[in-house]
Design an enzyme around this catalytic site. Structure first.
Site, PDB file in Angstrom:
ATOM      1  N   ALA A 242      36.402  34.430  65.050  1.00 42.62           N
ATOM      2  CA  ALA A 242      37.589  35.227  65.370  1.00 42.62           C
ATOM      3  C   ALA A 242      38.772  34.374  65.819  1.00 42.62           C
ATOM      4  O   ALA A 242      39.879  34.882  66.002  1.00 42.62           O
ATOM      5  CB  ALA A 242      37.248  36.250  66.463  1.00 42.62           C
ATOM      6  N   ASP A 243      38.546  33.077  65.979  1.00 43.88           N
ATOM      7  CA  ASP A 243      39.611  32.205  66.476  1.00 43.88           C
ATOM      8  C   ASP A 243      40.632  31.910  65.379  1.00 43.88           C
ATOM      9  O   ASP A 243      40.285  31.420  64.298  1.00 43.88           O
ATOM     10  CB  ASP A 243      39.002  30.897  66.990  1.00 43.88           C
ATOM     11  CG  ASP A 243      40.033  30.036  67.693  1.00 43.88           C
ATOM     12  OD1 ASP A 243      40.174  30.191  68.920  1.00 43.88           O
ATOM     13  OD2 ASP A 243      40.705  29.227  67.023  1.00 43.88           O
ATOM     14  N   ILE A 244      41.900  32.208  65.671  1.00 42.50           N
ATOM     15  CA  ILE A 244      42.966  32.029  64.684  1.00 42.50           C
ATOM     16  C   ILE A 244      43.127  30.564  64.300  1.00 42.50           C
ATOM     17  O   ILE A 244      43.381  30.231  63.137  1.00 42.50           O
ATOM     18  CB  ILE A 244      44.307  32.570  65.239  1.00 42.50           C
ATOM     19  CG1 ILE A 244      44.174  34.068  65.595  1.00 42.50           C
ATOM     20  CG2 ILE A 244      45.417  32.377  64.228  1.00 42.50           C
ATOM     21  CD1 ILE A 244      43.835  34.952  64.427  1.00 42.50           C
ATOM     22  N   TRP A 284      39.738  22.308  64.752  1.00 45.55           N
ATOM     23  CA  TRP A 284      40.877  22.468  65.662  1.00 45.55           C
ATOM     24  C   TRP A 284      41.704  21.195  65.692  1.00 45.55           C
ATOM     25  O   TRP A 284      42.934  21.214  65.631  1.00 45.55           O
ATOM     26  CB  TRP A 284      40.398  22.782  67.086  1.00 45.55           C
ATOM     27  CG  TRP A 284      40.124  24.215  67.374  1.00 45.55           C
ATOM     28  CD1 TRP A 284      40.911  25.287  67.025  1.00 45.55           C
ATOM     29  CD2 TRP A 284      39.002  24.758  68.072  1.00 45.55           C
ATOM     30  NE1 TRP A 284      40.337  26.451  67.474  1.00 45.55           N
ATOM     31  CE2 TRP A 284      39.174  26.162  68.112  1.00 45.55           C
ATOM     32  CE3 TRP A 284      37.871  24.201  68.670  1.00 45.55           C
ATOM     33  CZ2 TRP A 284      38.246  27.007  68.744  1.00 45.55           C
ATOM     34  CZ3 TRP A 284      36.965  25.030  69.289  1.00 45.55           C
ATOM     35  CH2 TRP A 284      37.146  26.418  69.311  1.00 45.55           C
TER      36      TRP A 284
END
Length: 289
Positions: A242-244, A284
């Site tokens: 769910a992390d953009i 990331w």
């Protein structure tokens, strides 16, 4: 004052840990001189421990300094747990060279899990940060710590749960917290203070047990729990779909027309187990600049 020199067991990118911690304005560090001052809380006593990078990614060596002789063994145990220098990152690197992330890991070898300094600090941070843009999230966290925490030797320490549990919601609203976020922070701290929530015990349990326990707490969902498990506990096999940021990194790395959906993310991540946290961190990293 004492100082100890230690070596990591394999490749380790200390400069990346400094870069990631430097995003938080509360962290005392110097990227050029390669040191970070770590706030350590042991038996109710604050200690400031300086960790200095002396080596390279291939030959990582560190110097640990502290002004007090008290609880030297406990301090070193905490520092080792924080930096995870005993984790063989070469093994993880080799694992990903046989996956579709080979190019990413070739570019960023030795990326460790960069943990927050304490379990409670991490939980407060992820609760505050959820559903906010990064700049404002760090602004809120900074206000929270500066208002209710304390400094030692110029290093900020998060407030103890007992301090936060005694706050009125209005006191956080005055710092621009929403009413709901103020309730989540204070109510969770009250659960910790009254013994309903034991973070040290929870950190020893399986991911599934932690998820089941934490998502029952108002204001703590799957994203918050996964981030606490990764950055608080240091779990190695988490993939926060769910992390953009991760969605954007996947879109960029795989040259997709749009951000991937959950089904595409599951398909792309086949073969990453049991080290998906390292994949997440490296993804990331690839978009952090």
């Amino acid at each position: 004052m004492w100082k100890i020199e230690v070596e990591a067991v394999s490749i380790y990118d200390f400069d990346y840990t400094l870069a990631r911690w430097s995003m938080d304005p509360l962290t005392s560090l110097n990227i050029k001189e390669r040191w970070v001052d770590v706030p350590v809380k042991l038996a109710g006593q604050p200690h400031v421990v300086r960790v200095i990078g002396r080596g390279t990614i291939e030959n990582p060596v560190f110097e640990i300094r502290n002004d007090s002789e008290k609880n030297k063994e406990g301090i070193m145990k905490h520092i080792y747990s924080l930096f995870q220098w005993d984790r063989d990152l070469e093994q993880i690197h080799k694992h990903f060279l046989n996956t579709n992330l080979k190019g990413l890991f070739d570019e960023h070898p030795g990326t460790p899990i960069v943990k927050d300094f304490h379990l409670y600090d991490c939980l407060m941070k992820v609760i505050i940060h959820q559903q906010l843009n990064m700049k404002f999230a760090y602004t809120l966290t900074k206000r929270f710590v500066e208002q209710f925490g304390f400094q030692k030797d110029g290093v900020w320490f998060y407030p103890q749960p007992e301090i936060v549990a005694d706050l009125d919601y209005k006191q956080l609203r005055e710092l621009q917290f929403s009413q709901r976020k103020a309730e989540y922070v204070i109510d969770t701290s009250r659960l910790i203070t009254n013994g309903t929530l034991d973070l040290e015990d929870l950190a020893e349990r399986s991911n599934e047990e932690v998820m089941k326990k934490l998502i029952k707490i108002r204001g703590v969902g799957p994203w918050t729990t996964e981030n606490w498990l990764m950055f608080g506990v240091g779990r190695e096999d988490l993939f926060p779909r769910a992390d953009i940021g991760i969605q954007n990194a996947l879109k960029r790395y795989f040259d997709l027309d749009k951000k991937p959906d959950y089904e595409q993310m599951n398909e792309k991540s086949i073969g990453w187990e049991p080290f998906r946290s390292y994949a997440s961190l490296t993804l990331w990293r690839s978009i952090e600049g």
